[in-house]
Design a protein around this motif. Structure first.
Motif, PDB file in Angstrom:
ATOM      1  N   SER A   1       0.866  -1.172   0.000  1.00 13.81           N
ATOM      2  CA  SER A   1       0.000   0.000   0.000  1.00 13.81           C
ATOM      3  C   SER A   1       0.905   1.225   0.000  1.00 13.81           C
ATOM      4  O   SER A   1       1.978   1.208   0.589  1.00 13.81           O
ATOM      5  N   PHE A   2       0.478   2.283  -0.695  1.00 19.46           N
ATOM      6  CA  PHE A   2       1.227   3.544  -0.690  1.00 19.46           C
ATOM      7  C   PHE A   2       0.520   4.521   0.231  1.00 19.46           C
ATOM      8  O   PHE A   2      -0.635   4.881  -0.012  1.00 19.46           O
ATOM      9  N   HIS A   3       1.227   4.964   1.268  1.00 22.66           N
ATOM     10  CA  HIS A   3       0.657   5.928   2.200  1.00 22.66           C
ATOM     11  C   HIS A   3       1.408   7.246   2.024  1.00 22.66           C
ATOM     12  O   HIS A   3       2.494   7.426   2.566  1.00 22.66           O
ATOM     13  N   ALA A   4       0.823   8.137   1.239  1.00 20.58           N
ATOM     14  CA  ALA A   4       1.507   9.385   0.905  1.00 20.58           C
ATOM     15  C   ALA A   4       1.417  10.378   2.058  1.00 20.58           C
ATOM     16  O   ALA A   4       0.480  10.346   2.861  1.00 20.58           O
ATOM     17  N   VAL A   5       2.420  11.245   2.154  1.00 22.54           N
ATOM     18  CA  VAL A   5       2.397  12.309   3.161  1.00 22.54           C
ATOM     19  C   VAL A   5       2.542  13.688   2.511  1.00 22.54           C
ATOM     20  O   VAL A   5       2.551  14.695   3.199  1.00 22.54           O
ATOM     21  N   GLY A   6       2.616  13.730   1.179  1.00 22.04           N
ATOM     22  CA  GLY A   6       2.944  15.004   0.534  1.00 22.04           C
ATOM     23  C   GLY A   6       1.884  15.571  -0.385  1.00 22.04           C
ATOM     24  O   GLY A   6       2.126  16.595  -1.028  1.00 22.04           O
ATOM     25  N   LEU A   7       0.705  14.954  -0.480  1.00 26.55           N
ATOM     26  CA  LEU A   7      -0.285  15.483  -1.432  1.00 26.55           C
ATOM     27  C   LEU A   7      -0.899  16.786  -0.944  1.00 26.55           C
ATOM     28  O   LEU A   7      -1.357  17.597  -1.734  1.00 26.55           O
ATOM     29  N   SER A   8      -0.916  16.982   0.367  1.00 29.65           N
ATOM     30  CA  SER A   8      -1.478  18.203   0.946  1.00 29.65           C
ATOM     31  C   SER A   8      -2.911  18.433   0.454  1.00 29.65           C
ATOM     32  O   SER A   8      -3.223  19.462  -0.143  1.00 29.65           O
ATOM     33  N   LEU A   9      -3.760  17.439   0.738  1.00 24.67           N
ATOM     34  CA  LEU A   9      -5.143  17.462   0.228  1.00 24.67           C
ATOM     35  C   LEU A   9      -5.940  18.649   0.747  1.00 24.67           C
ATOM     36  O   LEU A   9      -6.954  19.022   0.170  1.00 24.67           O
ATOM     37  N   GLY A  10      -5.469  19.281   1.845  1.00 25.19           N
ATOM     38  CA  GLY A  10      -6.217  20.404   2.402  1.00 25.19           C
ATOM     39  C   GLY A  10      -5.688  21.772   1.994  1.00 25.19           C
ATOM     40  O   GLY A  10      -6.126  22.786   2.537  1.00 25.19           O
ATOM     41  N   SER A  11      -4.758  21.828   1.032  1.00 28.15           N
ATOM     42  CA  SER A  11      -4.191  23.130   0.669  1.00 28.15           C
ATOM     43  C   SER A  11      -5.159  23.953  -0.164  1.00 28.15           C
ATOM     44  O   SER A  11      -5.647  23.497  -1.195  1.00 28.15           O
ATOM     45  N   ALA A  12      -5.392  25.197   0.272  1.00 30.44           N
ATOM     46  CA  ALA A  12      -6.297  26.076  -0.471  1.00 30.44           C
ATOM     47  C   ALA A  12      -5.729  26.420  -1.843  1.00 30.44           C
ATOM     48  O   ALA A  12      -6.477  26.741  -2.764  1.00 30.44           O
ATOM     49  N   GLU A  13      -4.394  26.352  -1.983  1.00 27.94           N
ATOM     50  CA  GLU A  13      -3.809  26.683  -3.293  1.00 27.94           C
ATOM     51  C   GLU A  13      -3.869  25.514  -4.264  1.00 27.94           C
ATOM     52  O   GLU A  13      -3.379  25.615  -5.383  1.00 27.94           O
ATOM     53  N   GLY A  14      -4.467  24.411  -3.857  1.00 27.66           N
ATOM     54  CA  GLY A  14      -4.645  23.282  -4.770  1.00 27.66           C
ATOM     55  C   GLY A  14      -3.501  22.297  -4.699  1.00 27.66           C
ATOM     56  O   GLY A  14      -2.636  22.395  -3.831  1.00 27.66           O
ATOM     57  N   ILE A  15      -3.533  21.365  -5.621  1.00 32.28           N
ATOM     58  CA  ILE A  15      -2.609  20.229  -5.590  1.00 32.28           C
ATOM     59  C   ILE A  15      -1.400  20.520  -6.472  1.00 32.28           C
ATOM     60  O   ILE A  15      -1.518  21.129  -7.522  1.00 32.28           O
ATOM     61  N   ASP A  16      -0.238  20.088  -6.024  1.00 32.48           N
ATOM     62  CA  ASP A  16       1.000  20.226  -6.798  1.00 32.48           C
ATOM     63  C   ASP A  16       0.984  19.172  -7.913  1.00 32.48           C
ATOM     64  O   ASP A  16       1.207  17.989  -7.665  1.00 32.48           O
ATOM     65  N   ALA A  17       0.716  19.635  -9.139  1.00 40.22           N
ATOM     66  CA  ALA A  17       0.518  18.689 -10.256  1.00 40.22           C
ATOM     67  C   ALA A  17       1.778  17.849 -10.493  1.00 40.22           C
ATOM     68  O   ALA A  17       1.701  16.667 -10.823  1.00 40.22           O
ATOM     69  N   ARG A  18       2.935  18.452 -10.290  1.00 39.20           N
ATOM     70  CA  ARG A  18       4.182  17.714 -10.519  1.00 39.20           C
ATOM     71  C   ARG A  18       4.310  16.562  -9.523  1.00 39.20           C
ATOM     72  O   ARG A  18       4.727  15.456  -9.875  1.00 39.20           O
ATOM     73  N   HIS A  19       3.927  16.842  -8.287  1.00 35.01           N
ATOM     74  CA  HIS A  19       4.020  15.798  -7.274  1.00 35.01           C
ATOM     75  C   HIS A  19       3.046  14.657  -7.572  1.00 35.01           C
ATOM     76  O   HIS A  19       3.385  13.476  -7.416  1.00 35.01           O
ATOM     77  N   VAL A  20       1.839  15.007  -8.019  1.00 35.46           N
ATOM     78  CA  VAL A  20       0.861  13.955  -8.336  1.00 35.46           C
ATOM     79  C   VAL A  20       1.363  13.104  -9.500  1.00 35.46           C
ATOM     80  O   VAL A  20       1.185  11.890  -9.507  1.00 35.46           O
ATOM     81  N   ARG A  21       2.034  13.735 -10.464  1.00 35.16           N
ATOM     82  CA  ARG A  21       2.587  12.954 -11.584  1.00 35.16           C
ATOM     83  C   ARG A  21       3.660  11.980 -11.099  1.00 35.16           C
ATOM     84  O   ARG A  21       3.732  10.834 -11.543  1.00 35.16           O
ATOM     85  N   ARG A  22       4.485  12.459 -10.180  1.00 31.18           N
ATOM     86  CA  ARG A  22       5.515  11.559  -9.637  1.00 31.18           C
ATOM     87  C   ARG A  22       4.857  10.376  -8.924  1.00 31.18           C
ATOM     88  O   ARG A  22       5.318   9.242  -9.028  1.00 31.18           O
ATOM     89  N   LEU A  23       3.770  10.657  -8.200  1.00 29.81           N
ATOM     90  CA  LEU A  23       3.063   9.581  -7.493  1.00 29.81           C
ATOM     91  C   LEU A  23       2.423   8.626  -8.501  1.00 29.81           C
ATOM     92  O   LEU A  23       2.461   7.400  -8.319  1.00 29.81           O
ATOM     93  N   ARG A  24       1.843   9.201  -9.565  1.00 34.77           N
ATOM     94  CA  ARG A  24       1.206   8.362 -10.591  1.00 34.77           C
ATOM     95  C   ARG A  24       2.245   7.417 -11.211  1.00 34.77           C
ATOM     96  O   ARG A  24       2.010   6.221 -11.361  1.00 34.77           O
ATOM     97  N   ASP A  25       3.411   7.963 -11.559  1.00 32.67           N
ATOM     98  CA  ASP A  25       4.446   7.133 -12.186  1.00 32.67           C
ATOM     99  C   ASP A  25       4.893   6.012 -11.250  1.00 32.67           C
ATOM    100  O   ASP A  25       5.096   4.869 -11.672  1.00 32.67           O
ATOM    101  N   LEU A  26       5.025   6.353  -9.974  1.00 32.82           N
ATOM    102  CA  LEU A  26       5.450   5.356  -8.996  1.00 32.82           C
ATOM    103  C   LEU A  26       4.373   4.275  -8.819  1.00 32.82           C
ATOM    104  O   LEU A  26       4.686   3.088  -8.684  1.00 32.82           O
TER     105      LEU A  26
END
Lengths: 288, 262
Positions: free
Chosen positions: A66-91
């Motif tokens: 299971s992947f338990h991420a700590v960096g998506l910052s789902l509660g950030s008002a400025e939205g999601i870091d698209a680059r980070h989500v891509r890295r997670l998707r690739d992994l």
């Protein structure tokens, strides 16, 4: 009835697993202990190559992951870091984890990453933001995620929505599952002064797809007791009792034991997982 | 009620602040506990830096390191949730600290540690073997251009920082280091699983730098010979080709542009 070509998505068996920690990796690869499944922080494997990937590959061949991420910052008002989500998707494409999860919290503001799971005021505005962020992550990953209840130390002046209700609404609107951390419920309950059993009763059990357990520390600030979610000791008796109640309410769920501070020998962590398995076994006997 | 964006901005500033700030959006009873988040951030980021720069930490001691890390975290907090990427600017930050003047080579030791850390996590690539080189050889060897291994980084210092680094490794040699005896010209590379720290002399390093820039072998060797006419070319070539610094070789014009690395 679904088409035979559309298999059920893989799910974790309702047994105990442990968090994968660096000091145990080589021992696990070499001795392949009986562990139901393993959970890794994907951020630790976001380098381009090298020994960490060799190790995670070896582990993936033997265990459900299971992947338990700590960096998506789902509660950030400025939205999601698209680059980070891509890295997670690739992994996730590379290792095909059975579950992907992160927290109901935030850690990014103004592009700065604070490396802590920070709390949100639970408002209608925050609910809309978290829903939009979870939607964005799920569509970028092409899969559902689980969202975990955080440990809380502080209370906002204005936070009108109770946390279980917030999570329930989040799950209904986005289709995400819930990762219920029983230790976090207990820590928050003691710190903020609510009844952890009331919290459990308010959680939509059918949405809970994973449970977390860990130890916490008792500390003092300003002459008052505060419980710190440091994952640095065995699961305490009160949390085991709350876990038993959660299983009784929700039925058996895949359960993970986490340990991050003063990481003990692997055997200690495996003993905690065996204890969780005994609770799960009892639960299965009672519900069958 | 403050909108979430503004609240998070203020919250983040209060987390990173050097001293406790007022947090009017919290209940008065819970305000003292805000410190837990300041502490978590500081300790976890400090430990992340300590994991990348263990020798720098040993050299200055835990207290000085904690103090320095706190300043660095406040001034240059991470911009990515991937902490493997955090610390690139730490060596320069150490150089600029008046307090590290006591250890003039501290920044260079940290630069070497950063190179080792990046090499460990860099992309995998098969290093060039003799067979691959032979295949490239119909052209005169002087025309060969090399592609550098993705893990390769160069570190130079007026101090023998490689010796300092080696004696602080587990099982490292227990010799006395005379840090000012010689300069260090280092290639850090992970051809397979293990990160290697290879020491060159000044002229040999000139050749490596030229090859890494994508200059043909003949031109690179000429540059080395101008730096030192005594350059032992055959020994240098043997070292270069067995150390796994390169992944391919091709005659100039055929070779793709060598990738650049951080």
């Amino acid at each position: 009835m679904g088409s035979p070509d559309a298999p059920f998505p893989p799910i974790l068996p309702p047994v105990a697993g442990i968090g994968l920690r660096a000091p145990h990796v080589l021992e696990i690869i070499e001795h392949r202990p009986a562990i139901g499944w393993l959970e890794a922080h994907p951020e630790n494997y976001m380098g381009d190559g090298g020994p960490p990937h060799v190790q995670l590959n070896a582990i993936r061949q033997e265990y459900d992951l299971s992947f338990h991420a700590v960096g998506l910052s789902l509660g950030s008002a400025e939205g999601i870091d698209a680059r980070h989500v891509r890295r997670l998707r690739d992994l996730a494409h590379r290792y095909e984890p059975t579950l992907v999860s992160d927290h109901l919290s935030w850690s990014v503001a103004g592009g700065v990453y604070l490396n802590d799971l920070l709390p949100l005021p639970l408002t209608e505005e925050a609910l809309n933001i978290v829903c939009a962020n979870v939607d964005a992550v799920q569509s970028a990953l092409g899969r559902r995620i689980l969202v975990e209840n955080p440990s809380t130390y502080i209370a906002f002046q204005h936070s009108p929505i109770p946390e279980p209700e917030f999570l329930s609404e989040l799950s209904q609107r986005t289709g995400c599952g819930l990762l219920l951390d029983v230790n976090n419920i207990y820590v928050s309950a003691m710190n903020l002064g609510f009844d952890p059993r009331h919290y459990l009763m308010a959680v939509p059990g059918e949405r809970v797809e994973e449970i977390h357990l860990a130890g916490h520390a008792l500390s003092r600030r300003d002459g008052r007791e505060v419980r710190i979610d440091d994952h640095g000791s065995p699961v305490c008796d009160a949390v085991w009792r709350l876990y038993a109640e959660a299983l009784w309410r929700f039925g058996p769920r895949p359960t993970l034991v986490e340990w991050d501070t003063d990481v003990p020998p692997l055997a200690t962590l495996l003993a905690e997982a065996e204890m969780a398995d005994r609770y799960l076994q009892t639960c299965r006997e009672e519900t069958s | 009620m403050m909108a979430l964006y503004g609240l998070q901005e203020q919250f983040a500033r209060a987390v990173l602040a050097a001293s406790p700030q007022a947090c009017p959006w919290l209940t008065p009873a819970s305000e003292p506990f805000f410190d837990i988040h300041r502490n978590n951030t500081r300790v976890l980021l400090r430990e992340a830096l300590g994991g990348v720069f263990p020798v720098a930490r040993m050299l200055v001691g835990d207290d000085f390191f904690a103090h320095t890390a706190r300043m660095f975290i406040t001034q240059m907090p991470p911009r990515s949730p991937v902490l493997l990427d955090y610390g690139r600017d730490f060596p320069d930050f150490l150089d600029a600290l008046p307090a590290s003047a006591g250890i003039s080579y501290l920044g260079d030791v940290a630069r070497l540690e950063w190179a080792v850390h990046r090499a460990y996590h860099a992309a995998n690539a098969e290093p060039l073997e003799a067979a691959g080189l032979a295949a490239a050889l119909p052209s005169p060897p002087a025309d060969l251009v090399f592609t550098t291994h993705p893990s390769l980084m160069l570190v130079r210092s007026p101090f023998a920082v490689d010796q300092i680094w080696r004696i602080h490794q587990e099982g490292g040699p227990a010799t006395e280091v005379r840090i000012e005896d010689r300069a260090a010209y280092l290639v850090v590379v992970r051809p397979r699983r293990t990160v290697e720290v290879l020491s060159f002399d000044a002229a040999g390093f000139v050749v490596v730098e030229a090859l890494v820039r994508g200059e043909p072998l003949g031109q690179a060797l000429d540059a080395g010979l101008s730096a030192s006419p005594a350059l032992a070319i055959e020994r240098l070539l043997a070292n270069l080709l067995t150390a796994g610094l390169f992944t391919s070789a091709a005659p100039v014009g055929v070779a793709e542009q060598a990738d650049s690395h951080d």
